[in-house]
Design a protein around this motif. Structure first.
Motif, PDB file in Angstrom:
ATOM      1  N   MET A   1       0.811  -1.217   0.000  1.00 30.49           N
ATOM      2  CA  MET A   1       0.000   0.000   0.000  1.00 30.49           C
ATOM      3  C   MET A   1       0.850   1.276   0.000  1.00 30.49           C
ATOM      4  SD  MET A   1      -2.760  -1.393  -0.495  1.00 30.49           S
ATOM      5  CE  MET A   1      -3.827   0.021  -0.533  1.00 30.49           C
ATOM      6  N   ALA A   2       2.113   1.177   0.405  1.00 27.44           N
ATOM      7  CA  ALA A   2       2.982   2.354   0.433  1.00 27.44           C
ATOM      8  C   ALA A   2       3.309   2.848  -0.978  1.00 27.44           C
ATOM      9  CB  ALA A   2       4.266   2.049   1.196  1.00 27.44           C
ATOM     10  N   ASN A   3       3.576   1.891  -1.897  1.00 32.26           N
ATOM     11  CA  ASN A   3       3.949   2.298  -3.259  1.00 32.26           C
ATOM     12  C   ASN A   3       3.036   1.698  -4.340  1.00 32.26           C
ATOM     13  OD1 ASN A   3       4.764  -0.361  -3.440  1.00 32.26           O
ATOM     14  ND2 ASN A   3       6.946   0.097  -3.489  1.00 32.26           N
ATOM     15  N   GLN A   4       2.001   0.989  -3.924  1.00 31.87           N
ATOM     16  CA  GLN A   4       1.021   0.366  -4.825  1.00 31.87           C
ATOM     17  C   GLN A   4       1.599  -0.746  -5.701  1.00 31.87           C
ATOM     18  OE1 GLN A   4      -2.322   1.114  -4.468  1.00 31.87           O
ATOM     19  NE2 GLN A   4      -1.473   2.271  -2.767  1.00 31.87           N
ATOM     20  N   LYS A   5       2.827  -1.193  -5.408  1.00 31.28           N
ATOM     21  CA  LYS A   5       3.458  -2.253  -6.187  1.00 31.28           C
ATOM     22  C   LYS A   5       2.802  -3.600  -5.871  1.00 31.28           C
ATOM     23  CE  LYS A   5       7.912  -4.391  -7.122  1.00 31.28           C
ATOM     24  NZ  LYS A   5       9.333  -4.426  -6.779  1.00 31.28           N
ATOM     25  N   ILE A   6       2.569  -4.387  -6.911  1.00 29.11           N
ATOM     26  CA  ILE A   6       2.011  -5.734  -6.730  1.00 29.11           C
ATOM     27  C   ILE A   6       3.148  -6.733  -6.805  1.00 29.11           C
ATOM     28  CG2 ILE A   6       0.532  -7.504  -7.740  1.00 29.11           C
ATOM     29  CD1 ILE A   6      -1.442  -5.356  -8.426  1.00 29.11           C
ATOM     30  N   MET A   7       3.167  -7.652  -5.830  1.00 31.97           N
ATOM     31  CA  MET A   7       4.220  -8.673  -5.736  1.00 31.97           C
ATOM     32  C   MET A   7       3.581 -10.048  -5.603  1.00 31.97           C
ATOM     33  SD  MET A   7       6.393  -6.631  -2.838  1.00 31.97           S
ATOM     34  CE  MET A   7       4.918  -6.082  -1.997  1.00 31.97           C
ATOM     35  N   SER A   8       4.332 -11.072  -5.935  1.00 30.81           N
ATOM     36  CA  SER A   8       3.883 -12.447  -5.716  1.00 30.81           C
ATOM     37  C   SER A   8       4.449 -12.928  -4.395  1.00 30.81           C
ATOM     38  CB  SER A   8       4.377 -13.364  -6.834  1.00 30.81           C
ATOM     39  OG  SER A   8       3.764 -13.011  -8.041  1.00 30.81           O
ATOM     40  N   ALA A   9       3.631 -13.654  -3.634  1.00 30.43           N
ATOM     41  CA  ALA A   9       4.060 -14.152  -2.332  1.00 30.43           C
ATOM     42  C   ALA A   9       3.413 -15.503  -2.074  1.00 30.43           C
ATOM     43  CB  ALA A   9       3.678 -13.160  -1.239  1.00 30.43           C
ATOM     44  N   ARG A  10       4.093 -16.329  -1.290  1.00 34.62           N
ATOM     45  CA  ARG A  10       3.574 -17.654  -0.917  1.00 34.62           C
ATOM     46  C   ARG A  10       2.830 -17.545   0.403  1.00 34.62           C
ATOM     47  NH1 ARG A  10       4.588 -22.492  -2.815  1.00 34.62           N
ATOM     48  NH2 ARG A  10       6.444 -21.771  -3.903  1.00 34.62           N
ATOM     49  N   VAL A  11       1.619 -18.103   0.452  1.00 30.69           N
ATOM     50  CA  VAL A  11       0.848 -18.125   1.693  1.00 30.69           C
ATOM     51  C   VAL A  11       1.528 -19.104   2.645  1.00 30.69           C
ATOM     52  CG1 VAL A  11      -1.389 -18.643   2.747  1.00 30.69           C
ATOM     53  CG2 VAL A  11      -1.303 -17.609   0.467  1.00 30.69           C
ATOM     54  N   MET A  12       1.873 -18.618   3.850  1.00 32.14           N
ATOM     55  CA  MET A  12       2.554 -19.447   4.847  1.00 32.14           C
ATOM     56  C   MET A  12       1.582 -20.000   5.894  1.00 32.14           C
ATOM     57  SD  MET A  12       5.454 -19.253   3.496  1.00 32.14           S
ATOM     58  CE  MET A  12       6.447 -20.181   4.624  1.00 32.14           C
ATOM     59  N   GLU A  13       0.678 -19.138   6.346  1.00 32.29           N
ATOM     60  CA  GLU A  13      -0.301 -19.516   7.362  1.00 32.29           C
ATOM     61  C   GLU A  13      -1.394 -18.463   7.352  1.00 32.29           C
ATOM     62  OE1 GLU A  13       1.638 -17.629  11.361  1.00 32.29           O
ATOM     63  OE2 GLU A  13       2.605 -19.430  10.579  1.00 32.29           O
ATOM     64  N   LYS A  14      -2.349 -18.580   8.243  1.00 30.99           N
ATOM     65  CA  LYS A  14      -3.451 -17.598   8.292  1.00 30.99           C
ATOM     66  C   LYS A  14      -2.894 -16.196   8.455  1.00 30.99           C
ATOM     67  CE  LYS A  14      -7.615 -19.971   9.553  1.00 30.99           C
ATOM     68  NZ  LYS A  14      -8.187 -19.897   8.229  1.00 30.99           N
ATOM     69  N   GLY A  15      -3.215 -15.303   7.503  1.00 27.17           N
ATOM     70  CA  GLY A  15      -2.841 -13.900   7.600  1.00 27.17           C
ATOM     71  C   GLY A  15      -1.380 -13.586   7.343  1.00 27.17           C
ATOM     72  N   MET A  16      -0.593 -14.552   6.829  1.00 32.05           N
ATOM     73  CA  MET A  16       0.837 -14.309   6.607  1.00 32.05           C
ATOM     74  C   MET A  16       1.308 -14.896   5.278  1.00 32.05           C
ATOM     75  SD  MET A  16       4.014 -15.410   8.980  1.00 32.05           S
ATOM     76  CE  MET A  16       5.533 -15.810   8.178  1.00 32.05           C
ATOM     77  N   VAL A  17       2.093 -14.075   4.546  1.00 36.61           N
ATOM     78  CA  VAL A  17       2.696 -14.521   3.285  1.00 36.61           C
ATOM     79  C   VAL A  17       4.190 -14.204   3.313  1.00 36.61           C
ATOM     80  CG1 VAL A  17       0.561 -14.187   1.969  1.00 36.61           C
ATOM     81  CG2 VAL A  17       2.214 -12.331   2.083  1.00 36.61           C
ATOM     82  N   ARG A  18       4.937 -14.864   2.427  1.00 32.90           N
ATOM     83  CA  ARG A  18       6.384 -14.635   2.313  1.00 32.90           C
ATOM     84  C   ARG A  18       6.728 -14.411   0.860  1.00 32.90           C
ATOM     85  NH1 ARG A  18      11.174 -15.259   4.864  1.00 32.90           N
ATOM     86  NH2 ARG A  18      10.287 -16.084   6.762  1.00 32.90           N
ATOM     87  N   ILE A  19       7.494 -13.332   0.620  1.00 37.46           N
ATOM     88  CA  ILE A  19       8.002 -13.064  -0.724  1.00 37.46           C
ATOM     89  C   ILE A  19       9.276 -13.868  -0.888  1.00 37.46           C
ATOM     90  CG2 ILE A  19       8.942 -11.302  -2.270  1.00 37.46           C
ATOM     91  CD1 ILE A  19       7.046  -9.317  -0.838  1.00 37.46           C
ATOM     92  N   GLU A  20       9.322 -14.684  -1.937  1.00 38.54           N
ATOM     93  CA  GLU A  20      10.478 -15.569  -2.149  1.00 38.54           C
ATOM     94  C   GLU A  20      11.402 -15.040  -3.215  1.00 38.54           C
ATOM     95  OE1 GLU A  20       8.393 -19.230  -2.980  1.00 38.54           O
ATOM     96  OE2 GLU A  20       8.330 -19.698  -0.856  1.00 38.54           O
TER      97      GLU A  20
END
Length: 99
Positions: A80-99
């Motif tokens: 939301m800071a720069n509106q950039k869209i990234m791909s991320a892996r869902v790790m658990e409820k409410g959390m993702v990781r950018i690989e």
């Protein structure tokens, strides 16, 4: 009914306990995994904790999920800071990781 080529259906009632169907089904219809409503760990539009880094450092930021997913799925998130869209892996409820 000929079920020779159907591979992904529930064979026992106990396997369906507690699950919700995603559409109206007719009596006697075979129920496949596609008929079951998924319990997403991250839902589209949800604010999620996003982690980036490795074993030496880690950066955490809040993003907004652009797609829904379960643990292991790759989804798009928006910073939301720069509106950039990234791909991320869902790790658990409410959390993702950018690989």
């Amino acid at each position: 009914a000929d079920i020779t080529f159907i591979k992904d259906y529930y064979q026992q009632k106990k396997d369906l306990l507690g699950k919700k169907v995603s559409r109206i089904l007719s009596m006697g219809t075979l129920i496949s995994s596609g008929d079951i409503q998924r319990d997403y760990d991250v839902k589209q539009g949800q604010s999620v904790k996003t982690v980036l880094g490795n074993e030496n450092f880690e950066i955490t930021l809040q993003t907004v999920a652009q797609e829904s997913g379960v643990a292991g799925d790759i989804i798009r998130v928006r910073n939301m800071a720069n509106q950039k869209i990234m791909s991320a892996r869902v790790m658990e409820k409410g959390m993702v990781r950018i690989e």
